[in-house]
Write a protein that holds these residues in place. Structure first.
Motif, PDB file in Angstrom:
ATOM      1  N   MET A  21     -36.675 -46.515  47.037  1.00  0.00           N
ATOM      2  CA  MET A  21     -36.386 -48.005  46.614  1.00  0.00           C
ATOM      3  C   MET A  21     -36.573 -48.983  47.558  1.00  0.00           C
ATOM      4  O   MET A  21     -36.501 -48.951  48.854  1.00  0.00           O
ATOM      5  CB  MET A  21     -34.603 -47.662  46.609  1.00  0.00           C
ATOM      6  CG  MET A  21     -33.991 -49.071  46.001  1.00  0.00           C
ATOM      7  SD  MET A  21     -34.370 -49.413  44.247  1.00  0.00           S
ATOM      8  CE  MET A  21     -33.741 -48.044  43.216  1.00  0.00           C
ATOM      9  N   ALA A  22     -37.394 -50.217  46.991  1.00  0.00           N
ATOM     10  CA  ALA A  22     -37.719 -51.257  47.893  1.00  0.00           C
ATOM     11  C   ALA A  22     -36.686 -52.274  47.730  1.00  0.00           C
ATOM     12  O   ALA A  22     -35.812 -52.602  46.873  1.00  0.00           O
ATOM     13  CB  ALA A  22     -39.048 -51.886  47.243  1.00  0.00           C
ATOM     14  N   THR A  23     -36.270 -52.864  49.227  1.00  0.00           N
ATOM     15  CA  THR A  23     -35.378 -53.830  49.294  1.00  0.00           C
ATOM     16  C   THR A  23     -35.963 -55.122  49.827  1.00  0.00           C
ATOM     17  O   THR A  23     -37.107 -55.283  50.351  1.00  0.00           O
ATOM     18  CB  THR A  23     -34.325 -53.301  50.387  1.00  0.00           C
ATOM     19  OG1 THR A  23     -34.919 -53.112  51.708  1.00  0.00           O
ATOM     20  CG2 THR A  23     -33.843 -51.811  50.080  1.00  0.00           C
TER      21      THR A  23
ATOM     22  N   VAL B 107     -31.461 -54.484  46.712  1.00  0.00           N
ATOM     23  CA  VAL B 107     -32.849 -53.810  46.242  1.00  0.00           C
ATOM     24  C   VAL B 107     -33.450 -54.780  45.578  1.00  0.00           C
ATOM     25  O   VAL B 107     -33.223 -55.849  45.161  1.00  0.00           O
ATOM     26  CB  VAL B 107     -32.460 -52.698  45.343  1.00  0.00           C
ATOM     27  CG1 VAL B 107     -31.650 -51.478  46.140  1.00  0.00           C
ATOM     28  CG2 VAL B 107     -31.923 -52.980  44.215  1.00  0.00           C
ATOM     29  N   LEU B 108     -34.883 -54.382  45.380  1.00  0.00           N
ATOM     30  CA  LEU B 108     -35.833 -55.400  44.443  1.00  0.00           C
ATOM     31  C   LEU B 108     -36.081 -54.687  43.154  1.00  0.00           C
ATOM     32  O   LEU B 108     -36.301 -53.360  43.089  1.00  0.00           O
ATOM     33  CB  LEU B 108     -37.209 -55.580  45.212  1.00  0.00           C
ATOM     34  CG  LEU B 108     -37.183 -56.302  46.505  1.00  0.00           C
ATOM     35  CD1 LEU B 108     -38.612 -56.082  46.940  1.00  0.00           C
ATOM     36  CD2 LEU B 108     -36.490 -57.591  46.439  1.00  0.00           C
ATOM     37  N   LEU B 109     -35.919 -55.432  42.033  1.00  0.00           N
ATOM     38  CA  LEU B 109     -35.962 -54.854  40.946  1.00  0.00           C
ATOM     39  C   LEU B 109     -37.351 -55.396  40.569  1.00  0.00           C
ATOM     40  O   LEU B 109     -37.569 -56.487  40.798  1.00  0.00           O
ATOM     41  CB  LEU B 109     -34.878 -55.388  39.709  1.00  0.00           C
ATOM     42  CG  LEU B 109     -33.416 -54.744  40.245  1.00  0.00           C
ATOM     43  CD1 LEU B 109     -32.356 -55.510  39.414  1.00  0.00           C
ATOM     44  CD2 LEU B 109     -33.326 -53.317  40.367  1.00  0.00           C
ATOM     45  N   ASP B 110     -37.862 -55.102  39.093  1.00  0.00           N
ATOM     46  CA  ASP B 110     -38.946 -55.664  38.558  1.00  0.00           C
ATOM     47  C   ASP B 110     -38.901 -57.058  38.049  1.00  0.00           C
ATOM     48  O   ASP B 110     -39.739 -57.759  37.797  1.00  0.00           O
ATOM     49  CB  ASP B 110     -39.559 -54.858  37.500  1.00  0.00           C
ATOM     50  CG  ASP B 110     -38.669 -54.687  36.407  1.00  0.00           C
ATOM     51  OD1 ASP B 110     -37.509 -54.923  36.416  1.00  0.00           O
ATOM     52  OD2 ASP B 110     -39.108 -54.119  35.231  1.00  0.00           O
TER      53      ASP B 110
ATOM     54  N   ALA C 120     -27.272 -59.223  39.871  1.00  0.00           N
ATOM     55  CA  ALA C 120     -27.568 -57.660  39.185  1.00  0.00           C
ATOM     56  C   ALA C 120     -28.226 -56.934  40.693  1.00  0.00           C
ATOM     57  O   ALA C 120     -27.632 -55.917  40.806  1.00  0.00           O
ATOM     58  CB  ALA C 120     -28.345 -57.625  38.093  1.00  0.00           C
ATOM     59  N   ALA C 121     -29.064 -57.586  41.107  1.00  0.00           N
ATOM     60  CA  ALA C 121     -29.849 -56.628  42.083  1.00  0.00           C
ATOM     61  C   ALA C 121     -28.936 -56.620  43.444  1.00  0.00           C
ATOM     62  O   ALA C 121     -29.104 -55.956  44.231  1.00  0.00           O
ATOM     63  CB  ALA C 121     -31.198 -57.398  42.434  1.00  0.00           C
ATOM     64  N   ASP C 122     -28.420 -58.006  43.490  1.00  0.00           N
ATOM     65  CA  ASP C 122     -27.437 -57.993  44.657  1.00  0.00           C
ATOM     66  C   ASP C 122     -26.367 -57.156  44.670  1.00  0.00           C
ATOM     67  O   ASP C 122     -25.752 -56.739  45.631  1.00  0.00           O
ATOM     68  CB  ASP C 122     -26.839 -59.494  44.954  1.00  0.00           C
ATOM     69  CG  ASP C 122     -26.450 -59.804  46.438  1.00  0.00           C
ATOM     70  OD1 ASP C 122     -27.060 -59.378  47.315  1.00  0.00           O
ATOM     71  OD2 ASP C 122     -25.301 -60.435  46.284  1.00  0.00           O
ATOM     72  N   ALA C 123     -25.999 -56.792  43.585  1.00  0.00           N
ATOM     73  CA  ALA C 123     -24.851 -55.796  43.430  1.00  0.00           C
ATOM     74  C   ALA C 123     -25.304 -54.248  43.937  1.00  0.00           C
ATOM     75  O   ALA C 123     -24.557 -53.293  44.186  1.00  0.00           O
ATOM     76  CB  ALA C 123     -24.316 -55.735  41.825  1.00  0.00           C
ATOM     77  N   VAL C 124     -26.471 -54.097  43.668  1.00  0.00           N
ATOM     78  CA  VAL C 124     -27.082 -52.707  44.057  1.00  0.00           C
ATOM     79  C   VAL C 124     -27.836 -52.952  45.382  1.00  0.00           C
ATOM     80  O   VAL C 124     -28.541 -53.693  45.770  1.00  0.00           O
ATOM     81  CB  VAL C 124     -28.027 -52.127  43.127  1.00  0.00           C
ATOM     82  CG1 VAL C 124     -28.724 -50.945  43.557  1.00  0.00           C
ATOM     83  CG2 VAL C 124     -27.608 -52.196  41.819  1.00  0.00           C
ATOM     84  N   ARG C 125     -27.352 -52.187  46.325  1.00  0.00           N
ATOM     85  CA  ARG C 125     -27.747 -52.154  47.760  1.00  0.00           C
ATOM     86  C   ARG C 125     -28.129 -50.803  48.427  1.00  0.00           C
ATOM     87  O   ARG C 125     -27.669 -49.771  48.150  1.00  0.00           O
ATOM     88  CB  ARG C 125     -26.653 -52.940  48.692  1.00  0.00           C
ATOM     89  CG  ARG C 125     -26.351 -54.355  48.249  1.00  0.00           C
ATOM     90  CD  ARG C 125     -25.315 -54.980  48.973  1.00  0.00           C
ATOM     91  NE  ARG C 125     -25.248 -56.247  48.758  1.00  0.00           N
ATOM     92  CZ  ARG C 125     -25.509 -57.254  49.512  1.00  0.00           C
ATOM     93  NH1 ARG C 125     -25.916 -57.001  50.651  1.00  0.00           N
ATOM     94  NH2 ARG C 125     -25.383 -58.568  49.240  1.00  0.00           N
TER      95      ARG C 125
ATOM     96  N   GLN D  17     -45.742 -47.658  49.494  1.00  0.00           N
ATOM     97  CA  GLN D  17     -46.057 -49.195  50.036  1.00  0.00           C
ATOM     98  C   GLN D  17     -46.276 -50.052  48.950  1.00  0.00           C
ATOM     99  O   GLN D  17     -46.922 -49.828  47.922  1.00  0.00           O
ATOM    100  CB  GLN D  17     -47.188 -49.135  51.106  1.00  0.00           C
ATOM    101  CG  GLN D  17     -46.882 -48.402  52.303  1.00  0.00           C
ATOM    102  CD  GLN D  17     -48.020 -48.476  53.358  1.00  0.00           C
ATOM    103  OE1 GLN D  17     -48.910 -49.180  53.211  1.00  0.00           O
ATOM    104  NE2 GLN D  17     -47.701 -47.796  54.506  1.00  0.00           N
ATOM    105  N   GLN D  18     -45.849 -51.340  49.133  1.00  0.00           N
ATOM    106  CA  GLN D  18     -46.287 -52.344  48.075  1.00  0.00           C
ATOM    107  C   GLN D  18     -47.215 -53.474  48.711  1.00  0.00           C
ATOM    108  O   GLN D  18     -47.219 -53.669  50.049  1.00  0.00           O
ATOM    109  CB  GLN D  18     -44.851 -53.145  47.720  1.00  0.00           C
ATOM    110  CG  GLN D  18     -44.128 -52.289  47.019  1.00  0.00           C
ATOM    111  CD  GLN D  18     -44.267 -51.729  45.425  1.00  0.00           C
ATOM    112  OE1 GLN D  18     -45.066 -52.700  44.806  1.00  0.00           O
ATOM    113  NE2 GLN D  18     -44.249 -50.659  44.935  1.00  0.00           N
ATOM    114  N   GLY D  19     -47.835 -54.049  47.931  1.00  0.00           N
ATOM    115  CA  GLY D  19     -48.805 -55.050  48.395  1.00  0.00           C
ATOM    116  C   GLY D  19     -48.360 -56.377  47.559  1.00  0.00           C
ATOM    117  O   GLY D  19     -47.950 -56.415  46.564  1.00  0.00           O
ATOM    118  N   VAL D  20     -48.418 -57.535  48.141  1.00  0.00           N
ATOM    119  CA  VAL D  20     -47.990 -58.729  47.494  1.00  0.00           C
ATOM    120  C   VAL D  20     -49.089 -59.762  47.710  1.00  0.00           C
ATOM    121  O   VAL D  20     -49.642 -60.074  48.854  1.00  0.00           O
ATOM    122  CB  VAL D  20     -46.832 -59.353  48.101  1.00  0.00           C
ATOM    123  CG1 VAL D  20     -46.491 -60.529  47.378  1.00  0.00           C
ATOM    124  CG2 VAL D  20     -45.718 -58.431  48.035  1.00  0.00           C
TER     125      VAL D  20
END
Length: 80
Positions: free
Chosen positions: A1-3, A45-48, A34-39, A74-77
């Protein structure tokens, strides 16, 4: 899970201001309610659908990132 606390590589940002390169160096994630509620370990967490903004070292806003998976785990930005 990405945060929001995970490190990300920023690449492909050729932003120029006044003829001088101002490449993106960081991304600020803005989780929705919504994302802030899931930690994970107390971090959102980061959602799409999570909004973000790229910044130069200045910090000059560069625009929203384009997120692409680099390889497993891993993610790239990069900036648009």
């Amino acid at each position: 899970m990405a945060t929001t606390a995970d490190p990300y590589t920023v690449s492909g940002c050729a932003y120029v201001v006044g003829g001088r390169p101002q490449p993106c160096t960081s991304v600020r994630w803005m989780p929705s309610a919504a994302a802030d509620a899931v930690r994970v370990d107390g971090v959102p967490v980061l959602l799409d659908t999570t909004a973000a903004m790229c910044f130069s070292a200045g910090p000059v806003p560069q625009g929203p990132p384009v997120v692409a998976s680099v390889h497993q785990g891993q993610q790239g930005v990069s900036s648009r």
